[in-house]
Design a protein around this motif. Structure first.
Motif, PDB file in Angstrom:
ATOM      1  N   ASN A  64       0.819  -1.214   0.000  1.00  0.00           N
ATOM      2  CA  ASN A  64       0.000   0.000   0.000  1.00  0.00           C
ATOM      3  C   ASN A  64       0.851   1.261   0.000  1.00  0.00           C
ATOM      4  O   ASN A  64       0.624   2.197  -0.781  1.00  0.00           O
ATOM      5  CB  ASN A  64      -0.933   0.014   1.211  1.00  0.00           C
ATOM      6  CG  ASN A  64      -2.036  -1.011   1.112  1.00  0.00           C
ATOM      7  OD1 ASN A  64      -2.413  -1.441   0.030  1.00  0.00           O
ATOM      8  ND2 ASN A  64      -2.562  -1.427   2.248  1.00  0.00           N
ATOM      9  N   ALA A  65       1.820   1.306   0.904  1.00  0.00           N
ATOM     10  CA  ALA A  65       2.613   2.524   1.069  1.00  0.00           C
ATOM     11  C   ALA A  65       3.447   2.822  -0.164  1.00  0.00           C
ATOM     12  O   ALA A  65       3.531   3.979  -0.614  1.00  0.00           O
ATOM     13  CB  ALA A  65       3.504   2.402   2.302  1.00  0.00           C
ATOM     14  N   SER A  69       2.789   5.990  -2.628  1.00  0.00           N
ATOM     15  CA  SER A  69       3.861   6.978  -2.728  1.00  0.00           C
ATOM     16  C   SER A  69       4.266   7.223  -4.172  1.00  0.00           C
ATOM     17  O   SER A  69       4.740   8.318  -4.513  1.00  0.00           O
ATOM     18  CB  SER A  69       5.076   6.523  -1.911  1.00  0.00           C
ATOM     19  OG  SER A  69       5.707   5.400  -2.493  1.00  0.00           O
ATOM     20  N   VAL A  86      -5.108   1.993   5.639  1.00  0.00           N
ATOM     21  CA  VAL A  86      -3.949   2.893   5.558  1.00  0.00           C
ATOM     22  C   VAL A  86      -3.976   3.945   6.658  1.00  0.00           C
ATOM     23  O   VAL A  86      -2.946   4.489   7.036  1.00  0.00           O
ATOM     24  CB  VAL A  86      -3.848   3.574   4.174  1.00  0.00           C
ATOM     25  CG1 VAL A  86      -3.590   2.544   3.083  1.00  0.00           C
ATOM     26  CG2 VAL A  86      -5.083   4.407   3.860  1.00  0.00           C
ATOM     27  N   PRO A  94       2.118   5.156   4.728  1.00  0.00           N
ATOM     28  CA  PRO A  94       1.897   5.885   3.467  1.00  0.00           C
ATOM     29  C   PRO A  94       2.476   7.297   3.500  1.00  0.00           C
ATOM     30  O   PRO A  94       3.100   7.736   2.526  1.00  0.00           O
ATOM     31  CB  PRO A  94       0.370   5.894   3.332  1.00  0.00           C
ATOM     32  CG  PRO A  94      -0.080   4.688   4.084  1.00  0.00           C
ATOM     33  CD  PRO A  94       0.850   4.608   5.262  1.00  0.00           C
TER      34      PRO A  94
END
Length: 350
Positions: A64-65, A69, A86, A94
């Motif tokens: 996710n992060a 990004s 998140v 994140p």
């Protein structure tokens, strides 16, 4: 009787065997192993996306992060529901990987972003010119953190709003298989056909040891992601063991079969919870996770017998009046047996 998380369950034997098989001889490191091309082809076929860029990492937080990004400047903000994963469960990852970008929280019932609330948040971001943060990507958690689902129409409505403002959209699919199985849709229908730009395709919660795929449907950001993955310390040297897991997970749609089984297990659990005197289930579970309000005495019986699951709030205690309702979360994975589910229900019922 561990219903705390689908992370607590074992690997599927096919995944374990694939890891053992991969542990033979030598393979090139860093994603250059002989298994990864097959994984890439299988993911592209699964998502009906022949040009997709496909990468593997070991955790959902990394997926996710790093994905977010890639679409976020340090002066931007990312939009997500106020109880999205998140926001609640990634320790600011994140924001960290986006070099200090912010997270703007959006309301909506059932842990789902309301389209009008998302539009309001977007419109009121970037309206201060150089003095305020700018608009960044939209992140959707599917299934949600309370076990509900965005319909395909829900996803399309949110991505359409994002596209109006030139924003990219990310799907947090840690429980992608559960959502896809419950909706009866294809992987493509729940992602790029509904307007999603990048998806975190989860395996860890659904029978793998630890592997998540990040899939970009427009490969223009592929090289940047590779750099971010390496710089963020998430490029595995012995990558073959990630590839082997994902290869087995995708073979004969094992990912979808395990998602269906986990959902069916949860449905059996929910049916049993409904027979517990005083029980309340505010949000109808749609995947493999249920939040319920149960009497303290029921929790005490179950936990005294060794059952594991989470109570909310975190400081909730089993000491006190028997009839007080305490919120809990229970999660089923593919490996739960009917006997284990029924044993828990019997304990809760007394």
């Amino acid at each position: 009787m561990n219903f705390a998380s689908d992370n607590a369950g074992p690997m599927h034997p096919s995944v374990l065997n694939a890891i053992v098989d991969a542990n033979t001889g030598y393979e090139m490191p860093y994603g250059n192993d002989s298994i990864m091309p097959r994984v890439r082809d299988k993911i592209r076929a699964t998502f009906e996306a022949p040009e997709a860029a496909v990468y593997l990492v070991a955790t959902g937080t990394a997926a996710n992060a790093l994905a977010l990004s890639t679409y976020t400047n340090s002066w931007d903000t990312m939009f997500a529901h106020c109880v999205s994963h998140v926001e609640e469960d990634e320790c600011g990852a994140p924001e960290f990987y986006a070099n200090g970008a912010r997270l703007t929280l959006v309301d909506g019932d059932g842990a789902k972003m309301d389209p009008s609330a998302l539009r309001h948040a977007i419109v009121n971001t970037g309206d201060k010119g150089v003095h305020g943060v700018q608009r960044g990507p939209v992140s959707i958690t599917q299934a949600t953190e309370v076990g509900t689902l965005y319909s395909l129409e829900d996803i399309a409505a949110l991505t359409a709003i994002a596209k109006e403002y030139g924003l990219k959209t990310h799907l947090d699919g840690a429980r992608f298989a559960n959502a896809c199985a419950a909706l009866g849709c294809t992987a493509a229908q729940m992602t790029w056909k509904a307007g999603i730009d990048v998806v975190s395709f989860g395996g860890t919660k659904n029978g793998c040891a630890g592997v998540e795929a990040v899939v970009f449907f427009d490969p223009e950001k592929a090289w940047e992601f590779e750099l971010r993955r390496k710089r963020g310390a998430h490029l595995f040297s012995k990558h073959r063991f990630l590839s082997a897991q994902m290869d087995a997970y995708l073979t004969d749609d094992l990912w979808l079969k395990l998602g269906r089984q986990a959902n069916a297990n949860c449905a059996r659990l929910v049916k049993g919870l409904e027979t517990v005197k005083g029980a309340e289930i505010p949000d109808t579970p749609e995947a493999n996770m249920v939040f319920a309000h149960l009497p303290r005495a029921a929790h005490r019986r179950a936990m005294d017998a060794g059952a594991k699951y989470y109570l909310f709030p975190a400081d909730a205690t089993l000491d006190g009046p028997d009839d007080d309702l305490i919120r809990c979360r229970m999660v089923c994975d593919w490996n739960k047996t009917d006997a284990e589910i029924d044993q828990l229900v019997d304990l809760l019922r007394g």
